[in-house]
Design a protein around this motif. Structure first.
Motif, PDB file in Angstrom:
ATOM      1  N   UNK A   6       0.922  -0.757  13.625  1.00  0.00           N
ATOM      2  CA  UNK A   6       2.323  -0.439  13.376  1.00  0.00           C
ATOM      3  C   UNK A   6       2.697   0.846  14.108  1.00  0.00           C
ATOM      4  N   UNK A   7       3.997   1.091  14.215  1.00  0.00           N
ATOM      5  CA  UNK A   7       4.481   2.294  14.888  1.00  0.00           C
ATOM      6  C   UNK A   7       3.991   3.560  14.218  1.00  0.00           C
ATOM      7  N   UNK A   8       3.974   3.580  12.875  1.00  0.00           N
ATOM      8  CA  UNK A   8       3.499   4.750  12.144  1.00  0.00           C
ATOM      9  C   UNK A   8       2.034   5.012  12.379  1.00  0.00           C
ATOM     10  N   UNK A   9       1.257   3.949  12.441  1.00  0.00           N
ATOM     11  CA  UNK A   9      -0.175   4.097  12.672  1.00  0.00           C
ATOM     12  C   UNK A   9      -0.455   4.595  14.084  1.00  0.00           C
ATOM     13  N   UNK A  10       0.308   4.095  15.049  1.00  0.00           N
ATOM     14  CA  UNK A  10       0.158   4.577  16.433  1.00  0.00           C
ATOM     15  C   UNK A  10       0.537   6.052  16.526  1.00  0.00           C
TER      16      UNK A  10
END
Length: 165
Positions: A6-10
């Motif tokens: 996900x974007x947050x994880x990246x």
């Protein structure tokens, strides 16, 4: 094949990478400062007063940023043998408790370090032309990173122990 992130994880991947780079940079700077201290003291016979507080500042940054990344990777200090020997539900519970303890510790470091930093900011740092509160930046920022990374591990929810063949 790896799972899509996900974007947050990246974003947290990038923050963790930057934290490791900053920790490594802080270690290099600390080493150079200490080398100058030894050279100035024993070769020049003129020991500068700024080297000790500056070296301690960079050591604090290295320790706290490295610790935050260890929390994210779950390579921090833990009783892994005991945890992995526990049956499924207890193993899961121990993972949750471990992450909650890390989050609480990170929150405490962030809040209390921030208070110390604010309270000490107007006092000059002995031996260096810096505010004394600067020595608590690593505690504050590192504690915040520990909190964020521990919460990420909790939200991510990978609580199941790997299965052995």
């Amino acid at each position: 094949m790896s799972e899509p992130r996900s974007g947050g994880s990246r974003l947290l991947d990038h923050i963790a990478s930057a934290s490791m780079i900053l920790a490594a940079f802080a270690l290099v700077i600390m080493t150079l400062v200490q080398a100058w201290q030894v050279f100035a003291r024993y070769v020049l016979n003129d020991s500068p007063g700024w080297t000790e507080p500056v070296a301690l500042l960079f050591m604090s940054l290295a320790v706290m940023f490295g610790s935050a990344v260890a929390v994210r990777r779950e390579t921090h200090f833990a009783f892994l043998t005991l945890r992995d020997a526990m049956p499924g539900p207890l193993n899961t519970l121990s993972r949750v408790i471990s992450r909650l303890i890390a989050a609480a510790g990170g929150a405490a470091l962030m809040v209390l370090g921030g208070q110390l930093m604010i309270d000490d900011w107007s006092v000059p740092l002995a031996g260096a032309q810096l505010p004394s509160g600067v020595k608590f930046i690593g505690l504050t920022v590192g504690g915040g990173l520990i909190l964020v990374f521990a919460l990420e591990r909790l939200v991510k929810g990978d609580f199941v122990a790997p299965q052995e063949d």
